[in-house]
Design a protein around this motif. Structure first.
Motif, PDB file in Angstrom:
ATOM      1  N   ASN A  24      41.348  45.296  26.879  1.00 44.95           N
ATOM      2  CA  ASN A  24      41.364  44.034  27.609  1.00 44.95           C
ATOM      3  C   ASN A  24      42.766  43.777  28.140  1.00 44.95           C
ATOM      4  N   PHE A  25      42.879  43.613  29.453  1.00 47.11           N
ATOM      5  CA  PHE A  25      44.189  43.361  30.043  1.00 47.11           C
ATOM      6  C   PHE A  25      44.058  42.465  31.260  1.00 47.11           C
ATOM      7  N   PHE A  30      42.727  37.605  36.736  1.00 42.39           N
ATOM      8  CA  PHE A  30      41.535  38.222  36.161  1.00 42.39           C
ATOM      9  C   PHE A  30      41.820  38.877  34.809  1.00 42.39           C
ATOM     10  N   ARG A  31      40.826  38.775  33.938  1.00 43.44           N
ATOM     11  CA  ARG A  31      40.840  39.523  32.681  1.00 43.44           C
ATOM     12  C   ARG A  31      39.861  40.679  32.823  1.00 43.44           C
ATOM     13  N   ILE A  32      40.358  41.874  32.570  1.00 44.90           N
ATOM     14  CA  ILE A  32      39.568  43.092  32.739  1.00 44.90           C
ATOM     15  C   ILE A  32      39.246  43.671  31.367  1.00 44.90           C
ATOM     16  N   ARG A  33      38.003  44.075  31.168  1.00 44.26           N
ATOM     17  CA  ARG A  33      37.635  44.823  29.966  1.00 44.26           C
ATOM     18  C   ARG A  33      37.180  46.202  30.411  1.00 44.26           C
ATOM     19  N   TYR A  59      36.988  36.649  26.165  1.00 48.39           N
ATOM     20  CA  TYR A  59      36.286  36.577  27.453  1.00 48.39           C
ATOM     21  C   TYR A  59      36.932  37.542  28.447  1.00 48.39           C
ATOM     22  N   ALA A  60      36.125  38.142  29.294  1.00 49.75           N
ATOM     23  CA  ALA A  60      36.633  38.973  30.388  1.00 49.75           C
ATOM     24  C   ALA A  60      35.855  38.662  31.656  1.00 49.75           C
ATOM     25  N   ASP A  61      36.553  38.641  32.790  1.00 50.52           N
ATOM     26  CA  ASP A  61      35.899  38.407  34.076  1.00 50.52           C
ATOM     27  C   ASP A  61      35.123  39.627  34.538  1.00 50.52           C
ATOM     28  N   ILE A  62      35.683  40.804  34.258  1.00 51.01           N
ATOM     29  CA  ILE A  62      35.095  42.049  34.753  1.00 51.01           C
ATOM     30  C   ILE A  62      34.974  43.030  33.596  1.00 51.01           C
ATOM     31  N   VAL A 174      47.453  39.764  42.918  1.00 56.13           N
ATOM     32  CA  VAL A 174      46.657  40.742  42.171  1.00 56.13           C
ATOM     33  C   VAL A 174      47.456  42.047  42.218  1.00 56.13           C
ATOM     34  N   PRO A 175      48.593  42.104  41.494  1.00 52.50           N
ATOM     35  CA  PRO A 175      49.499  43.257  41.638  1.00 52.50           C
ATOM     36  C   PRO A 175      48.947  44.508  40.973  1.00 52.50           C
ATOM     37  N   ARG A 176      48.365  45.352  41.791  1.00 49.17           N
ATOM     38  CA  ARG A 176      47.766  46.601  41.339  1.00 49.17           C
ATOM     39  C   ARG A 176      48.395  47.759  42.096  1.00 49.17           C
ATOM     40  N   PRO A 177      48.076  48.996  41.724  1.00 45.23           N
ATOM     41  CA  PRO A 177      48.624  50.136  42.450  1.00 45.23           C
ATOM     42  C   PRO A 177      48.271  50.096  43.938  1.00 45.23           C
TER      43      PRO A 177
END
Length: 308
Positions: A24-25, A30-33, A59-62, A174-177
């Motif tokens: 979970n991160f 957003f919280r991702i599982r 809880y996770a959103d995705i 939404v800082p992603r690669p």
């Protein structure tokens, strides 16, 4: 003090990805599982998301996974599938494409579920509290320009989507690669040798792809939304001099609506968000062949004082 993924260590990250509870991160709001038994996904998460916070929420959103399909496909012509909840929204891909599949799948999950925001297909970079949206059709050079601006010191909110809060009009990070493909890979590797690029994956439906890790300061600022000040429609054309053309707000509304993932779902609320964005931001069409010239133009834009 928040724990980061890299602080967990590779063995623990792999264990959590394999466990029923998942890893979970947090990615911005957003919280991702995430689940996976694949070593490639463990490596990808450690390498590209190591600076992201581990979530201690139940809880996770995705809820998502990259896994091997059941049956012979797990052994013959090794393949992987992307799972969202109990759905498999995509066809299997070759095992070698597990890393980009994780990113493409996450894009889809956010774009198809996060309807508390108006979502526009655009890169977003910021200087200070103001940000620029960079919508781009395929071949326009959006991700390359976004990566080059980040390498030049702009804050990365996203290279893929602008999440506009209808209540405030601000854009959530939404800082992603950053996804890079084909010729862009060598261009960014040469321009930003100190920034981390992941493994190169060939023969995907997008050609040759890799990902650029989001800078640490952009990840650290994931809870700081920015105010849109500019909308820049880029067009990369080899050999052309830098050209800038203002875009009327009414035309910008139409263009942004066409680039939105969920504008029809939000109805009149989405229309009011778009018109507010277009009226409060300066919009331009930017033709360029030199990234240095394009970056200098963006820097001059950011240096312009705000209207009182």
């Amino acid at each position: 003090m928040h724990t980061t993924i890299e602080a967990l260590g590779r063995a623990e990250v792999g264990r959590r990805l394999r466990a029923d509870a998942g890893l979970n991160f947090e990615i911005g709001p957003f919280r991702i599982r995430a689940h996976s038994r694949l070593s490639a996904i463990t490596e990808h998460v450690m390498e590209m998301y190591g600076r992201h916070r581990v979530s201690d929420s139940a809880y996770a959103d995705i809820h998502c996974a990259v896994e091997t399909p059941p049956g012979l496909r797990a052994l013959v012509r090794r393949q992987v599938v992307f799972r969202f909840d109990d759905q498999y929204p995509f066809k299997p891909l070759p095992h070698a494409q597990a890393r980009p599949f994780f990113e493409w799948g996450l894009n889809w999950c956010i774009a198809t579920t996060a309807h508390q925001y108006l979502i526009i297909h655009a890169g977003v970079v910021a200087r200070g509290e103001r940000c620029a949206l960079i919508p781009g059709r395929p071949g326009a050079g959006k991700s390359t320009l976004c990566a080059a601006l980040v390498a030049a010191g702009w804050r990365l909110l996203s290279d893929e989507m602008a999440l506009i809060d209808p209540e405030t009009g601000r854009i959530w990070p939404v800082p992603r690669p950053v996804s890079l493909k084909n010729e862009s890979i060598a261009i960014i590797r040469e321009r930003a040798p100190d920034m981390h690029l992941g493994p190169v994956v060939t023969d995907t439906h997008k050609g040759t792809v890799t990902h650029l890790r989001a800078p640490a300061d952009s990840v650290a600022a994931a809870d700081r939304p920015a105010r849109p000040a500019w909308v820049v429609y880029p067009a990369y054309e080899p050999g052309v001099p830098l050209g800038v053309e203002p875009v009327e707000s009414c035309r910008s509304v139409i263009a942004l609506a066409e680039d939105s993932y969920n504008f029809p779902l939000l109805g009149s609320r989405g229309f009011h968000v778009l018109t507010g964005l277009a009226q409060s931001s300066a919009s331009y069409r930017l033709r360029y062949s030199s990234l240095d010239e394009a970056i200098a133009w963006f820097d001059a834009l950011a240096a312009t004082p705000e209207a009182s």
